[in-house]
Design a protein around this motif. Structure first.
Motif, PDB file in Angstrom:
ATOM      1  N   THR A 102       0.711  -1.319   0.149  1.00 53.02           N
ATOM      2  CA  THR A 102       0.081   0.007  -0.014  1.00 53.02           C
ATOM      3  C   THR A 102       0.903   1.369  -0.136  1.00 53.02           C
ATOM      4  OG1 THR A 102      -0.137  -0.121   2.360  1.00 53.02           O
ATOM      5  CG2 THR A 102      -1.889  -1.123   0.932  1.00 53.02           C
ATOM      6  N   VAL A 103       1.781   1.209   0.879  1.00 50.59           N
ATOM      7  CA  VAL A 103       2.555   2.568   0.988  1.00 50.59           C
ATOM      8  C   VAL A 103       3.213   3.088  -0.029  1.00 50.59           C
ATOM      9  CG1 VAL A 103       4.503   3.778   2.187  1.00 50.59           C
ATOM     10  CG2 VAL A 103       2.946   2.173   3.535  1.00 50.59           C
ATOM     11  N   PRO A 104       4.069   2.355  -0.899  1.00 48.88           N
ATOM     12  CA  PRO A 104       4.995   2.806  -2.115  1.00 48.88           C
ATOM     13  C   PRO A 104       3.833   3.045  -3.325  1.00 48.88           C
ATOM     14  CG  PRO A 104       5.912   0.787  -1.314  1.00 48.88           C
ATOM     15  CD  PRO A 104       4.648   1.007  -0.670  1.00 48.88           C
ATOM     16  N   ILE A 154       2.148   4.883   9.026  1.00 48.26           N
ATOM     17  CA  ILE A 154       1.559   4.979   9.890  1.00 48.26           C
ATOM     18  C   ILE A 154       0.017   4.320   9.962  1.00 48.26           C
ATOM     19  CG2 ILE A 154       0.596   5.996  12.210  1.00 48.26           C
ATOM     20  CD1 ILE A 154       3.093   7.888  11.932  1.00 48.26           C
ATOM     21  N   ASN A 155      -0.820   5.114   8.828  1.00 51.32           N
ATOM     22  CA  ASN A 155      -2.167   4.389   8.690  1.00 51.32           C
ATOM     23  C   ASN A 155      -2.304   2.980   8.080  1.00 51.32           C
ATOM     24  OD1 ASN A 155      -3.104   7.078   9.510  1.00 51.32           O
ATOM     25  ND2 ASN A 155      -3.059   7.848   7.358  1.00 51.32           N
ATOM     26  N   PHE A 178      -0.197   0.644   8.945  1.00 51.59           N
ATOM     27  CA  PHE A 178      -0.124  -0.244   9.941  1.00 51.59           C
ATOM     28  C   PHE A 178      -1.315  -0.443  11.014  1.00 51.59           C
ATOM     29  CE2 PHE A 178       4.542  -0.318   9.696  1.00 51.59           C
ATOM     30  CZ  PHE A 178       4.950  -1.523   9.618  1.00 51.59           C
ATOM     31  N   GLN A 179      -2.310   0.818  10.861  1.00 49.79           N
ATOM     32  CA  GLN A 179      -3.351   0.789  11.730  1.00 49.79           C
ATOM     33  C   GLN A 179      -4.798   0.536  11.075  1.00 49.79           C
ATOM     34  OE1 GLN A 179      -2.994   4.805  13.184  1.00 49.79           O
ATOM     35  NE2 GLN A 179      -1.800   4.246  14.807  1.00 49.79           N
ATOM     36  N   THR A 180      -4.616  -0.128   9.816  1.00 48.27           N
ATOM     37  CA  THR A 180      -5.672  -0.340   8.934  1.00 48.27           C
ATOM     38  C   THR A 180      -6.722  -1.181   9.588  1.00 48.27           C
ATOM     39  OG1 THR A 180      -4.479   0.058   6.770  1.00 48.27           O
ATOM     40  CG2 THR A 180      -6.517  -1.301   6.724  1.00 48.27           C
ATOM     41  N   PHE A 181      -7.900  -0.999   9.728  1.00 48.62           N
ATOM     42  CA  PHE A 181      -9.114  -2.082  10.460  1.00 48.62           C
ATOM     43  C   PHE A 181     -10.014  -1.878   9.685  1.00 48.62           C
ATOM     44  CE2 PHE A 181     -12.619  -2.321  13.362  1.00 48.62           C
ATOM     45  CZ  PHE A 181     -12.389  -3.593  13.787  1.00 48.62           C
ATOM     46  N   GLY A 182     -10.922  -0.728   9.372  1.00 46.32           N
ATOM     47  CA  GLY A 182     -12.318  -0.869   8.948  1.00 46.32           C
ATOM     48  C   GLY A 182     -12.638  -1.719   7.676  1.00 46.32           C
ATOM     49  N   GLN A 183     -11.660  -1.540   6.752  1.00 44.77           N
ATOM     50  CA  GLN A 183     -11.993  -2.315   5.582  1.00 44.77           C
ATOM     51  C   GLN A 183     -11.597  -3.840   5.379  1.00 44.77           C
ATOM     52  OE1 GLN A 183      -9.892   0.305   6.141  1.00 44.77           O
ATOM     53  NE2 GLN A 183      -8.216   0.499   4.636  1.00 44.77           N
ATOM     54  N   ILE A 184     -10.768  -4.001   6.302  1.00 44.16           N
ATOM     55  CA  ILE A 184     -10.685  -5.548   6.927  1.00 44.16           C
ATOM     56  C   ILE A 184     -11.796  -6.026   7.615  1.00 44.16           C
ATOM     57  CG2 ILE A 184      -9.271  -7.368   8.165  1.00 44.16           C
ATOM     58  CD1 ILE A 184      -6.743  -5.331   7.862  1.00 44.16           C
ATOM     59  N   PHE A 196       7.939  13.304   2.206  1.00 42.46           N
ATOM     60  CA  PHE A 196       8.448  12.646   3.464  1.00 42.46           C
ATOM     61  C   PHE A 196       7.260  12.816   4.400  1.00 42.46           C
ATOM     62  CE2 PHE A 196      10.224  13.624   7.794  1.00 42.46           C
ATOM     63  CZ  PHE A 196      11.043  12.334   7.776  1.00 42.46           C
ATOM     64  N   PHE A 197       6.414  13.841   4.619  1.00 46.82           N
ATOM     65  CA  PHE A 197       5.508  14.020   5.351  1.00 46.82           C
ATOM     66  C   PHE A 197       4.424  13.035   4.776  1.00 46.82           C
ATOM     67  CE2 PHE A 197       0.982  15.276   5.872  1.00 46.82           C
ATOM     68  CZ  PHE A 197       0.850  15.336   7.119  1.00 46.82           C
ATOM     69  N   VAL A 198       4.051  12.811   3.826  1.00 51.39           N
ATOM     70  CA  VAL A 198       3.087  11.764   3.245  1.00 51.39           C
ATOM     71  C   VAL A 198       3.571  10.254   3.282  1.00 51.39           C
ATOM     72  CG1 VAL A 198       2.002  10.858   1.214  1.00 51.39           C
ATOM     73  CG2 VAL A 198       2.120  13.328   1.355  1.00 51.39           C
ATOM     74  N   SER A 199       4.839  10.314   3.283  1.00 49.14           N
ATOM     75  CA  SER A 199       5.429   8.763   3.276  1.00 49.14           C
ATOM     76  C   SER A 199       5.123   8.387   4.886  1.00 49.14           C
ATOM     77  CB  SER A 199       6.837   8.527   3.015  1.00 49.14           C
ATOM     78  OG  SER A 199       7.576   9.497   3.953  1.00 49.14           O
TER      79      SER A 199
END
Length: 311
Positions: free
Chosen positions: A98-100, A241-242, A244-250, A233-236
């Motif tokens: 997801t991140v890159p 962090i987001n 690693f904290q994914t929950f709702g869609q799962i 840098f800020f967006v990355s």
């Protein structure tokens, strides 16, 4: 002469006492203004953090009642558990997916939307539209897209003669499906931030580059990307962090399945705490997740800031 010296010392002491009292008054006045925020952080951030750390060393009953001290037993059990190690692996794979990808797509859309073209405002609205959709609504939309028979994606594949894919029911595709949904949900925010960063770059730099004969790609690689590095840098950091904290869609798409292939750490914490009632075991997982995010964030700041170019 001595009287003058004594008088000066007395005056200096009076000034020092006045300044000290003034500083104390300013300190307590500032604390008074900060008290609502400090109270909010204490109740909703600091107390839960310390309570989680406390629970991780204790055996708890179903209602979160502490039964006995177990030390590091929860942590030892976690790293001997195939289920937890599988969740850890799935979490890292999910972040890698997801991140890159999300940042690259958002950057490409931001570069396109920064062009001075007729009607580009419409596309800016489309590109940022996912920002106004909640996680529950977005996951529900993709739930229809991933439907094995009625889903849009499989219908498109059938046009090209490709057999249907079990997007959410196959352990090989479920994590990728959730990653696609997450990338789409995060694109709106990343796009807005990156577009703002691009528009903040001075036009004079591009004009000077054109005068020197630099083409579009040279301007992109030598001006846009380097000067956009603080925003990237800020967006990355935020995206990592987001992820690693994914929950709702799962929870909506897969419920951690099939075969625990999408049982990421946050969802595993939720299941252990609120399904199995093992708050101590879940708290140990939460502490591990916190440490993982902390380590990755520190690495990003140590490595990433060296590549950031400020104007």
């Amino acid at each position: 002469m001595k009287a003058n010296i004594v008088e000066k010392q007395s005056d200096q002491q009076s000034v020092n006492i006045f300044q000290k009292r003034r500083q104390q008054k300013l300190f307590w006045t500032g604390m008074l203004y900060l008290s609502p925020a400090l109270l909010f952080l204490t109740v909703f951030l600091f107390y839960p953090m310390f309570k989680t750390l406390y629970f991780s060393f204790f055996q708890t009953a179903g209602a979160g009642i502490v039964q006995g001290f177990v030390g590091f037993d929860h942590y030892i059990r976690l790293f001997n558990s195939e289920l937890f190690l599988g969740s850890l692996k799935s979490t890292f794979m999910f972040v890698l997916y997801t991140v890159p990808t999300g940042i690259v797509i958002a950057l490409a859309l931001a570069v396109i939307a920064s062009e001075k073209l007729k009607g580009i405002g419409f596309f800016r609205i489309i590109f940022s539209s996912s920002l106004g959709i909640s996680v529950a609504a977005g996951a529900t939309i993709w739930l229809f897209f991933f439907h094995p028979t009625l889903g849009v994606l499989n219908n498109i594949l059938s046009i090209f003669g490709v057999s249907s894919i079990k997007w959410l029911t196959s352990s090989s595709w479920a994590l990728i499906s959730v990653a696609i949904t997450t990338i789409w949900m995060n694109i709106g925010f990343n796009f807005i931030i990156l577009l703002g960063g691009i528009q903040n770059i001075s036009e004079e730099l591009y004009e000077s580059a054109k005068m020197d004969g630099a083409g579009y790609w040279r301007q992109l690689l030598s001006i846009t990307i380097p000067l956009l590095s603080p925003t990237l840098f800020f967006v990355s950091v935020v995206t990592l962090i987001n992820s690693f904290q994914t929950f709702g869609q799962i929870d909506i798409l897969t419920g951690g399945g099939p075969s625990n292939s999408t049982n990421l750490l946050v969802y595993s914490i939720y299941r252990e705490a609120f399904y199995n009632g093992r708050f101590g075991y879940a708290s140990a997982q939460a502490i591990i997740l916190f440490l993982i995010i902390l380590v990755f964030t520190i690495i990003q700041f140590k490595v990433g800031e060296k590549r950031v170019h400020y104007q």
